[in-house]
Design a protein around this motif. Structure first.
Motif, mmCIF file in Angstrom:
data_model
loop_
_atom_site.group_PDB
_atom_site.id
_atom_site.type_symbol
_atom_site.label_atom_id
_atom_site.label_comp_id
_atom_site.label_asym_id
_atom_site.label_seq_id
_atom_site.Cartn_x
_atom_site.Cartn_y
_atom_site.Cartn_z
ATOM 1 N N ASN A 48 48.194 -9.370 2.664
ATOM 2 C CA ASN A 48 47.565 -8.155 2.157
ATOM 3 C C ASN A 48 47.257 -7.116 3.223
ATOM 4 O O ASN A 48 46.800 -6.022 2.905
ATOM 5 C CB ASN A 48 46.271 -8.495 1.429
ATOM 6 C CG ASN A 48 45.304 -9.294 2.289
ATOM 7 O OD1 ASN A 48 45.363 -10.510 2.287
ATOM 8 N ND2 ASN A 48 44.431 -8.623 3.026
ATOM 9 N N GLY B 103 45.402 -11.916 -2.311
ATOM 10 C CA GLY B 103 45.605 -11.656 -0.891
ATOM 11 C C GLY B 103 45.241 -12.839 -0.029
ATOM 12 O O GLY B 103 44.380 -13.659 -0.385
ATOM 13 N N THR C 64 40.868 -10.133 -1.757
ATOM 14 C CA THR C 64 41.613 -9.081 -2.448
ATOM 15 C C THR C 64 42.525 -9.674 -3.518
ATOM 16 O O THR C 64 43.049 -10.783 -3.363
ATOM 17 C CB THR C 64 42.470 -8.280 -1.454
ATOM 18 O OG1 THR C 64 43.217 -9.197 -0.626
ATOM 19 C CG2 THR C 64 41.611 -7.417 -0.556
ATOM 20 N N TRP D 157 45.440 -8.179 -6.758
ATOM 21 C CA TRP D 157 46.100 -7.116 -7.517
ATOM 22 C C TRP D 157 46.499 -7.689 -8.872
ATOM 23 O O TRP D 157 47.024 -8.812 -8.948
ATOM 24 C CB TRP D 157 47.348 -6.631 -6.781
ATOM 25 C CG TRP D 157 47.067 -5.831 -5.557
ATOM 26 C CD1 TRP D 157 47.083 -4.471 -5.429
ATOM 27 C CD2 TRP D 157 46.750 -6.332 -4.247
ATOM 28 N NE1 TRP D 157 46.784 -4.090 -4.140
ATOM 29 C CE2 TRP D 157 46.568 -5.218 -3.384
ATOM 30 C CE3 TRP D 157 46.576 -7.612 -3.716
ATOM 31 C CZ2 TRP D 157 46.253 -5.345 -2.043
ATOM 32 C CZ3 TRP D 157 46.248 -7.747 -2.380
ATOM 33 C CH2 TRP D 157 46.088 -6.620 -1.562
ATOM 34 N N TYR E 44 43.627 -2.920 -8.360
ATOM 35 C CA TYR E 44 43.265 -3.535 -7.080
ATOM 36 C C TYR E 44 41.769 -3.823 -7.083
ATOM 37 O O TYR E 44 40.946 -2.952 -7.402
ATOM 38 C CB TYR E 44 43.629 -2.603 -5.931
ATOM 39 C CG TYR E 44 43.064 -2.997 -4.585
ATOM 40 C CD1 TYR E 44 43.437 -4.198 -3.990
ATOM 41 C CD2 TYR E 44 42.177 -2.169 -3.904
ATOM 42 C CE1 TYR E 44 42.926 -4.565 -2.747
ATOM 43 C CE2 TYR E 44 41.664 -2.515 -2.662
ATOM 44 C CZ TYR E 44 42.043 -3.717 -2.083
ATOM 45 O OH TYR E 44 41.538 -4.075 -0.863
#
Length: 566
Positions: A122, A145, A150, A152, A186
């Motif tokens: 990421n 990530g 993180t 998505w 995100y």
């Protein structure tokens, strides 16, 4: 068991690094049951050898105390290992698309069944839900990530999450939005936890089985104890089941996750104290007494959610107005820490940016002023950046510095998405293990797996070389530490952090027989080869838990960058 007065096992003709106060080197060690009964020269072992004693010649090989990982995510990592792996895949949509589509094709799921992939590199990656729709539209997709902060999701995922322009921001988290306020797909930090909680979790037994399999691999790497750095009731249930069913091959301490570190109410403290007491199952093998707090997020671009004393720079090195964010109100957090400290709990804080580190130290200082010294052995983990003015405060306050030593090298995570946004004056102090050691701080070592390898020898090699691969330029060579300091970070200092230094962490008479035998003397080999070390045997509580039949060994996880984990 051997006859009375005799040892059950004697390891002799070796090099025994005891990690005692003198850091003495001995030749042999003997134990009876789970307890070390002698450490010394070969001749000292003679009276302890009887007809039932197993005598093992080490042939000069090195033995160390068993390794203790003070910050790791065994359950989360084991579950991620069962997902579609994006490790080593270039973080572009063109490269990711065929890999994810191949995994989706092998996964038989319905329109409401989430598909998850993990270990996405990421650092510098950017994508929207529309981009992910180019991979899959019918099923909800989540790409996690590698930093653990993180994720998505595609449009179908956003729909199932129920996240719209009207959805409020999550404290301590980031929901990326376009110019109209609509979510782009995100999520970072606590917002990623929100996503994870919305995705149905595997059944308990599946989580237990995956974790048990990974724990065996950790034993093969010489790990005899660990601290799970993120424990909710779901993780607590896994640990309890592992213990109850005899599948716990190491000593475990659990850190209870603090969802709202600004809630300093007596009720919030009582809940945490109760969760900790519920986690105290066995004083030797499963206990808690510790809580985990997030002070901020991550430093790398584009997330930049770590809290900084001075603003980030832009890609051209020019100042911005963005300083990241503290995930708590400092005054209320200090009140929470005071109450937790008074209750006897250890506070373990994720702090990446220098402002987060300072706020954490301030909270510990307030607790000490209010309660006096309580010997709770509070800890700050990661510390990617620490302001030099705060170096001496670690020793002054008795705060332990929990470094992920394997991160301190030049790799994709520490160069492009980091170096230009800090500038040379700050970048020089990235992962300042050497500076903190010189200032008197106690260094402890955790891997933060599955962000990076839990192989301790990777951490040792990087700690002394600050190099990822031979021939590379080191990362801030002034911040390297001696190998003995790195080993102590995973043994006697780690045992101190775990509040088990009276029983483990060093090879001394009266302590538990937790130790590892290596295929080489890491104190004398080329430092660039330390990461290739293999564990020949791991002993836990006097029992051989990872035998190599005296001839060969299992190869530990390789020392890769965070974007290329095995």
């Amino acid at each position: 068991a051997a006859e009375d007065g005799k040892a059950d096992v004697v390891l002799r003709n070796g090099k025994i690094y005891t990690a005692d106060k003198e850091r003495s080197i001995k030749q042999a060690v003997a134990f009876k049951g789970n307890t070390i009964v002698a450490v010394g020269d070969d001749k000292d072992m003679t009276p302890l050898i009887g007809s039932g004693t197993k005598v093992i010649g080490l042939g000069g090989k090195l033995a160390l105390p068993g390794f203790i990982d003070t910050h790791i995510h065994p359950i989360i990592g084991a579950l991620n290992g069962a997902k579609c792996s994006l490790a080593g895949v270039k973080a572009t949509m063109d490269a990711l698309k065929p890999v994810v589509q191949d995994c989706v094709g092998k996964d038989q799921g319905g329109a409401d069944d989430w598909f998850e992939a993990a270990q996405l590199d990421n650092y510098g990656f950017s994508a929207t839900a529309n981009d992910l729709d180019g991979i899959e539209t019918k099923r909800p997709v989540a790409l996690w990530g590698n930093d653990g902060h993180t994720v998505w999701v595609n449009s179908r995922g956003l729909a199932l999450l129920g996240v719209t322009a009207e959805t409020p921001d999550i404290p301590g988290g980031k929901i990326a939005r376009d110019a109209t306020g609509a979510p782009t797909g995100y999520f970072a930090d606590r917002a990623s936890i929100f996503v994870d909680e919305k995705i149905p979790s595997p059944a308990l037994e599946e989580k237990v089985a995956l974790t048990a399999a990974e724990l065996k691999k950790m034993s093969a790497s010489g790990i005899t104890a660990l601290m799970d750095a993120f424990v909710t009731p779901a993780e607590a249930a896994v640990w309890r089941t592992l213990y109850d069913t005899g599948r716990l091959p190491m000593r475990v301490r659990t850190a209870i996750y603090v969802a709202d570190p600004s809630d300093d109410s007596d009720e919030a403290v009582s809940r945490l104290v109760k969760a900790s007491k519920d986690g105290d199952v066995d004083p030797d093998f499963l206990r808690s007494g510790l809580v985990k707090v997030f002070a901020d997020g991550v430093m790398e671009y584009p997330a930049q959610t770590a809290a900084m004393l001075s603003p980030y720079l832009d890609a051209d090195g020019k100042p911005t107005k963005h300083e990241g964010e503290l995930y708590f109100d400092p005054q209320r957090f200090a009140g929470l820490v005071q109450k937790l400290d008074a209750a006897g709990l250890t506070v373990h804080i994720h702090a990446i940016g220098d402002r987060a580190v300072r706020a954490s130290l301030d909270a510990f200082a307030a607790a000490r002023a209010a309660n006096g010294e309580r010997d709770n052995r509070h800890q700050i983990a990661h510390m990617q950046l620490v302001d030099p003015a705060d170096f001496p405060r670690f020793e002054e306050l008795g705060v332990l510095a929990d470094f992920q030593l394997e991160w301190a090298k030049r790799e994709p995570a520490t160069e492009g998405p980091l170096e230009p946004y800090l500038g040379p004056d700050r970048y020089r102090y990235v992962y300042p293990a050497g500076s903190l050691q010189k200032a008197g701080a106690t260094i402890i070592g955790g891997s933060d797996w599955d962000v990076s390898s839990y192989n301790p020898f990777c951490a040792f090699q990087t700690a002394v070389t600050r190099i990822g691969r031979k021939g590379q330029k080191p990362l801030n060579i002034e911040e390297r530490i001696p190998l003995t300091t790195a080993v102590d970070a995973y043994t006697i200092n780690a045992a101190y952090a775990m509040k088990q230094d009276k029983t483990t962490g060093s090879l001394e008479v009266g302590k538990r027989a937790d130790l590892v035998v290596l295929d080489r003397d890491i104190f004398s080999v080329d430092p660039d080869t330390i990461g290739d070390t293999k564990v020949l045997a791991t002993y836990l509580d006097g029992r051989l838990v990872d035998p190599a039949n005296g001839t060969s060994s299992k190869r530990p996880p390789s020392c890769e960058s965070r974007s290329g984990l095995p």
